[in-house]
Design a protein around this motif. Structure first.
Motif, short mmCIF file in Angstrom:
data_model
loop_
_atom_site.label_atom_id
_atom_site.label_comp_id
_atom_site.label_asym_id
_atom_site.label_seq_id
_atom_site.Cartn_x
_atom_site.Cartn_y
_atom_site.Cartn_z
N ALA A 86 0.82 -1.22 0.00
CA ALA A 86 0.00 0.00 0.00
C ALA A 86 0.85 1.27 0.00
O ALA A 86 0.59 2.20 -0.78
CB ALA A 86 -0.96 0.00 1.19
N ASP A 118 -8.38 9.81 -1.19
CA ASP A 118 -7.79 8.73 -0.38
C ASP A 118 -7.11 7.65 -1.22
O ASP A 118 -6.33 6.86 -0.71
CB ASP A 118 -8.82 8.12 0.59
CG ASP A 118 -9.89 7.30 -0.10
OD1 ASP A 118 -10.03 7.39 -1.34
OD2 ASP A 118 -10.58 6.55 0.61
N THR A 141 -3.36 7.77 -0.73
CA THR A 141 -2.83 7.59 0.62
C THR A 141 -2.57 6.11 0.87
O THR A 141 -3.23 5.24 0.28
CB THR A 141 -3.82 8.09 1.68
OG1 THR A 141 -4.99 7.24 1.67
CG2 THR A 141 -4.22 9.54 1.45
N GLU A 178 -3.48 4.47 3.42
CA GLU A 178 -4.71 3.91 3.98
C GLU A 178 -5.71 3.58 2.88
O GLU A 178 -6.34 2.53 2.88
CB GLU A 178 -5.34 4.89 4.98
CG GLU A 178 -4.46 5.23 6.18
CD GLU A 178 -3.30 6.20 5.87
OE1 GLU A 178 -2.33 6.21 6.67
OE2 GLU A 178 -3.35 6.93 4.86
N GLY A 179 -5.83 4.49 1.92
CA GLY A 179 -6.74 4.25 0.80
C GLY A 179 -6.29 3.07 -0.05
O GLY A 179 -7.11 2.26 -0.50
N ALA A 221 -4.46 0.57 1.07
CA ALA A 221 -4.64 -0.64 1.89
C ALA A 221 -6.08 -1.16 1.75
O ALA A 221 -6.32 -2.36 1.60
CB ALA A 221 -4.31 -0.36 3.36
N GLU A 222 -7.04 -0.23 1.77
CA GLU A 222 -8.44 -0.61 1.61
C GLU A 222 -8.67 -1.19 0.20
O GLU A 222 -9.36 -2.20 0.04
CB GLU A 222 -9.31 0.65 1.81
CG GLU A 222 -10.75 0.35 2.08
CD GLU A 222 -11.50 1.63 2.45
OE1 GLU A 222 -12.51 1.91 1.80
OE2 GLU A 222 -11.06 2.35 3.38
#
Length: 175
Positions: free
Chosen positions: A15, A39, A42, A44-45, A47-48
């Motif tokens: 990610a 996102d 990012t 985090e985005g 990773a999702e």
């Protein structure tokens, strides 16, 4: 200096490097790819997004890979829309390479690797792809890997505020 190119299944740890490439290359990819929410750029985005890709992989509808140059993530290569039914057995190839690693042959080698995955691991018969009509570098990658153009998909993707045509590509695997 020639760097090696490899591919492997995407992992959650990918990610951060993917987000860094995509954030840096937002302008470079603007003419080839749809707009993305903030996102997307990012860790985090990403990773999702990777969680979703791996769920699709478990369901058998997608093979999401990363492209590696000397073990560093430099892009992605994905087989999406996998139709495993015996009478269809096809998937659609998509890829991108970070600007810092472009023009070194990585895209062509990654597509060659993923075609072997499609044949040997996924048991697919047909590979498909689509490029923007103006994306000549991507078209060269597909041609070098045995793809042939077979049609135009009119007004098929919204890019940078305009509906654009796509050039459709195919390759029969195992040939």
């Amino acid at each position: 200096m020639h760097t090696s190119t490899a591919i492997r299944l995407i992992e959650p740890a990918d990610a951060a490097p993917i987000a860094a490439h995509r954030k840096r290359d937002v302008e470079a990819f603007r003419r080839w790819e749809p707009a993305q929410p903030a996102d997307f750029f990012t860790p985090e985005g990403q990773a999702e997004r990777i969680d979703g890709l791996l769920a699709g992989h478990r369901a058998g509808t997608i093979w999401p890979g990363v492209v590696l140059a000397d073990d560093r993530v430099i892009g992605q290569v994905t087989v999406g829309g996998i139709v495993p039914q015996p009478h269809l057995r096809r998937g659609s190839v998509g890829y991108w390479i970070a600007s810092v690693a472009q023009n070194q042959g990585h895209a062509g080698r990654a597509v060659g690797h993923v075609l072997r995955v499609m044949t040997d691991e996924l048991g697919l018969h047909r590979a498909e792809a689509s490029t923007n009509l103006e994306n000549l570098p991507s078209q060269r990658v597909l041609r070098r890997n045995g793809f042939s153009p077979y049609g135009v998909s009119h007004s098929s993707i919204l890019l940078d505020g305009s509906w654009r045509d796509g050039l459709l590509w195919e390759r029969i695997l195992g040939d």
